[in-house]
Design an enzyme around this catalytic site. Sequence first.
Site, short mmCIF file in Angstrom:
data_model
loop_
_atom_site.label_atom_id
_atom_site.label_comp_id
_atom_site.label_asym_id
_atom_site.label_seq_id
_atom_site.Cartn_x
_atom_site.Cartn_y
_atom_site.Cartn_z
N ASN A 140 0.82 -1.21 0.00
CA ASN A 140 0.00 0.00 0.00
C ASN A 140 0.85 1.26 0.00
OD1 ASN A 140 -2.20 -1.50 2.47
ND2 ASN A 140 -2.30 -1.65 0.26
N ARG A 158 1.64 4.20 -2.65
CA ARG A 158 0.71 5.26 -3.08
C ARG A 158 -0.26 5.72 -1.99
NH1 ARG A 158 -0.43 0.42 -4.09
NH2 ARG A 158 -2.50 -0.42 -3.80
N CYS A 167 -8.08 -5.95 -11.74
CA CYS A 167 -7.52 -4.76 -11.11
C CYS A 167 -6.07 -4.93 -10.69
CB CYS A 167 -8.34 -4.37 -9.90
SG CYS A 167 -10.05 -4.02 -10.32
#
Lengths: 92, 382
Positions: free
Chosen positions: B185, B188, B304
């Site tokens: 994570n 970003r 995704c």
Amino acid sequence: MSVVRVPPVLREEAGGAREVEASGETVRELLEDLSSRLPQLGERIYDGEQIRPFVNVYVDGEDVRTLGGLDVPVRDDSTVVLLPAMAGGCGR
Amino acid sequence: MPTYRELLREVKARIREADAREAQAMDGAVWIDVRRQEEWEQGHLPGAIHVPRGSLESRIEGVVPDRSTPVVLYCASAERSAFAAKSLGELGYENVVSLAGGFTDWKRNGYDIVLPTTLSPERRTRYSRHLLIPEIGEAGQLKLLESKILLIGAGGLGSPAALYLAAAGIGKLGIVDADIVDETNLQRQVAHSLNTLGTPKVDSAKARIEGLNPDVEVVTYRERLSSENIDRILDDGWEIVVDGTDNFPTRYLLNDACVWRDIPLVYGSIYRFEGQVTVFKPHDGPCYRCLFPEPPPAELAPSCSEGGVLGVLPGIVGTLQTNEALKLAAGCGDPLVGRLLLVDALSGEFDEMHIKRNPNCPVCGDEPSITEYIDYVEFCSR
């Protein structure tokens, strides 16, 4: 020839290209030309009769569905944008 | 050398004074309070503009550009306003009066006054750069401080949104996220840090916000939005929702709920180098289902996690969403209603597509076919 902008989620189907060319007097002709050049890309956006419901096609910034559908004329210098639904917020 | 009293008398002889009744009869007059900040804060005349005596000459052309506009000046007891009236006369203002007896007599005679809610000196300092912008100012900042914004997701889009909304002084900020902070994570999701690895994202974000701005009340929901909990969460009175989700089921759920509850939804999505931003304002513009009536079938949905994303892209898109949320909250500017902004970070290009309400939309159309929540099967989560 009009320029067709390919969104990143569909670029694999366009051989990685960000933009491709297609010709046609109307959106229908243009999508059919695109489908014959790049069948995989065509398959994702057009079922041979209709634009797929989870994809929007814009001609010069306007949604072709609100312009009147597949018979909307396309000019040589038009920019066509393909826009499928995108989900990402990249939480994970 | 004249004394102050002599000077005041001389000035008063050269300007016009008007009592409350005469002043109220001046059609189209701009009323200006020339007292100090702390006097203004204790109450002022309805509709008056506050321009302290010390900055009157420098600011008057901005406040009253047309020199033929009638101007009523007042202070506490018609002394400062007399000098101010003389000064405006010298600047060429043609129809200027000083309110006889000033605020003191106005109040004593039982006319209406406004007791304004104002910012404390600490808030005045913290938000000074907002107060300097005419479109925000004190009134806008007070609106921000009273606004209630819900963030769905404390990830890529939610992180910058949470930080900038908090810094801007949003009164109440809700955060919905069920996840835990992990190493992937941090490329970003700037609300989190090494110190919060392994902790719930909502707690990590809350701690960061509280360190940034104690004015913000943070409400956390450590859960995944679903048809089971969405009504309970939205019942907490959220006025604007910022969508930072990463999957279709939640996006549709949120869209439908916001249409039914008439809550503006600030939409953003990202993939690799590209993003989209718009505002779905129910009934003023299209909703998500006007664009995409249904989610794509699983076999055609983009994956995704395999796609990846440039770390700064959610920063760009998330801050654009925050800009929209702040404009909606402060009531200024032109929100991206009916306009879909496309961001291409690789080429450095922004494009705008026009999006319209679909009268046949299954949710916000004339004859809606969807009237209760649909839990789509998740097919694009990782």
